[in-house]
Motif scaffolding. Structure first.
Motif, PDB file in Angstrom:
ATOM      1  N   LEU A   1       0.827  -1.201   0.000  1.00  0.00           N
ATOM      2  CA  LEU A   1       0.000   0.000   0.000  1.00  0.00           C
ATOM      3  C   LEU A   1       0.866   1.258   0.000  1.00  0.00           C
ATOM      4  N   ILE A   2       1.876   1.297   0.875  1.00  0.00           N
ATOM      5  CA  ILE A   2       2.743   2.471   0.969  1.00  0.00           C
ATOM      6  C   ILE A   2       3.558   2.643  -0.310  1.00  0.00           C
ATOM      7  N   PHE A   3       3.998   1.546  -0.888  1.00  0.00           N
ATOM      8  CA  PHE A   3       4.746   1.624  -2.139  1.00  0.00           C
ATOM      9  C   PHE A   3       3.882   2.227  -3.249  1.00  0.00           C
ATOM     10  N   THR A   4       2.611   1.823  -3.278  1.00  0.00           N
ATOM     11  CA  THR A   4       1.680   2.376  -4.268  1.00  0.00           C
ATOM     12  C   THR A   4       1.478   3.874  -4.044  1.00  0.00           C
ATOM     13  N   LEU A   5       1.302   4.283  -2.779  1.00  0.00           N
ATOM     14  CA  LEU A   5       1.147   5.702  -2.464  1.00  0.00           C
ATOM     15  C   LEU A   5       2.381   6.503  -2.876  1.00  0.00           C
ATOM     16  N   PHE A   6       3.548   5.918  -2.684  1.00  0.00           N
ATOM     17  CA  PHE A   6       4.790   6.576  -3.052  1.00  0.00           C
ATOM     18  C   PHE A   6       4.852   6.812  -4.556  1.00  0.00           C
ATOM     19  N   ILE A   7       4.489   5.809  -5.320  1.00  0.00           N
ATOM     20  CA  ILE A   7       4.511   5.931  -6.781  1.00  0.00           C
ATOM     21  C   ILE A   7       3.510   6.983  -7.244  1.00  0.00           C
TER      22      ILE A   7
END
Length: 425
Positions: free
Chosen positions: A96-102
């Motif tokens: 989830l956090i990786f997606t938000l970062f992208i």
């Protein structure tokens, strides 16, 4: 055996990596110390400038801190409840956090949810806050630069903190002293120092045979309330015969909505309106802005009907301001000229974005105030020169370029020339 999807493969890789010794060593001996040092640095600068300078690295750091804090919470709660669920929860949370970062990176590159000031300055600048907290909105650096993405221009700073040479307080017989006072459009944001509207106006009047002493008291980011206080308490020393005060929709829809009126000067330091509680999150996260805008809020955290609801307060505050302004000038024998200045979108729409009817009624009812509306004059000038509004404004910044300030001075010259003739003793 069914083939894994791309998402499942990503989850598996994240799970293996976050559970490995390599990750733990990186986390505790390299990443964590760096992040702690960065956090200390961010807290220090927040204590110095608050939300007046939020740059790209803060946007990228925010998801990283969410990742670390979330991991710690999951591990702490999981150990007390269901330890076996920890790896799966960490993997899902990491995804989830990786997606938000992208998404954050994509929004940063696209400019889609950036404020107008972010597009101009390259960083978030809160309009509810000020670094100075002083009664006078002036420059504190000598000299100073106006630096935007599209241009960089040098300015002198005189002993009053204004973008002009030092002024004399001695009047010369037969010479009229004109003080142009206002915001960035008066200082000349978007043009060289020798291409501001006061400079062009002076040149035009001298060609007509007028003897004048021009003073540019415009300051980027100022507004009529700051201008009045500065004039009343400090600038009368320079004995102006004519004051040219600009007024625009942005003075109302941006400055008044975030700063308030004369009440901001009631305390020992200037106090703006209370910032929205959500502003810190809005400032550091483009992703959060998707939801704010979807809820109908603009970059000032105001809904479309906010200005309509505050219209009585707005009109009464500006009417009261110009009543005091007029009384002050009358007592000092100064002729007050109020110039209504349109932005480029208002030229295209042929109307000011804020309905100035009530304020204009009060201005025109005062026989000691000369009101000059530039909207129609700009349109006539553009039509007569067979040009377009965009020829006179910067595309991103929306301030005048040198041609725009020359246009402003040109359409203003006949009125000021006539006023000079009328005021000759």
């Amino acid at each position: 055996m069914p083939q894994q999807t791309a998402q499942e493969r990503l989850h598996a890789r994240l799970k293996n990596f976050t559970g490995s010794k390599t990750f733990k060593y990186l986390l505790f001996f390299l990443i964590v110390p760096v992040l702690i040092a960065y956090l200390v640095w961010e807290i220090y600068w927040y204590s110095r400038v608050n939300l007046l300078c939020v740059k790209w690295h803060t946007h990228l750091a925010f998801p990283v801190y969410l990742f670390l804090i979330g991991n710690l919470i999951i591990r702490a709660i999981g150990k007390r409840t269901v330890p076996s669920a920890i790896p799966g929860l960490i993997t899902a949370y990491s995804s989830l956090i990786f997606t938000l970062f992208i998404v954050e990176v994509m929004l940063m590159v696209s400019d889609k949810y950036k404020t107008n000031l972010e597009k101009q300055l390259g960083y978030y600048y809160s309009q509810y806050q000020t670094l100075q907290n002083k009664r006078y909105h002036i420059w504190t650096t000598t000299p100073h630069f106006i630096e935007k993405k599209e241009f960089v221009y040098w300015r002198p700073t005189n002993n009053e903190g204004l973008a002009d040479s030092n002024w004399t307080t001695t009047s010369t017989p037969g010479t009229k002293r004109i003080m142009a006072i206002g915001d960035s459009f008066t200082e000349g944001d978007g043009a060289p120092f020798d291409s501001t509207y006061p400079v062009f106006l002076k040149q035009n009047l001298l060609k007509l045979g007028d003897s004048i002493y021009m003073m540019n008291a415009g300051v980027c980011g100022s507004d009529p309330f700051y201008n009045y206080i500065h004039l009343k308490e400090k600038l009368l020393l320079y004995k102006p015969d004519i004051i040219i005060q600009t007024l625009s929709s942005s003075d109302i829809e941006n400055d008044f909505m975030t700063r308030g009126g004369l009440e901001r000067f009631n305390g020992p330091s200037v106090s703006y309106r209370t910032p929205p509680i959500a502003e810190p999150l809005y400032a550091i996260s483009y992703v959060s802005r998707i939801f704010y805008h979807a809820a109908g809020y603009n970059e000032l955290f105001l809904k479309p009907d906010a200005i309509d609801k505050m219209r009585p307060e707005i009109d009464s505050s500006f009417t009261a301001l110009f009543n005091e302004y007029s009384n002050l000038c009358r007592q000092k024998g100064i002729k007050l000229v109020v110039v209504l200045r349109p932005d480029i979108n208002e030229i295209v729409d042929n109307a000011y974005s804020y309905d100035l009817t009530t304020i204009l009624t009060g201005l025109k009812a005062d026989k000691d105030i000369t009101v000059i509306d530039l909207l129609g004059r700009y349109k006539n000038y553009i039509q007569a020169t067979n040009t377009r509004p965009g020829n006179y404004y910067w595309q991103l910044d929306k301030h005048h370029n040198a041609k725009g300030y020359q246009m402003l001075a040109t359409v203003l010259t006949p009125d000021i020339h006539a006023l000079l003739i009328d005021t000759i003793p």
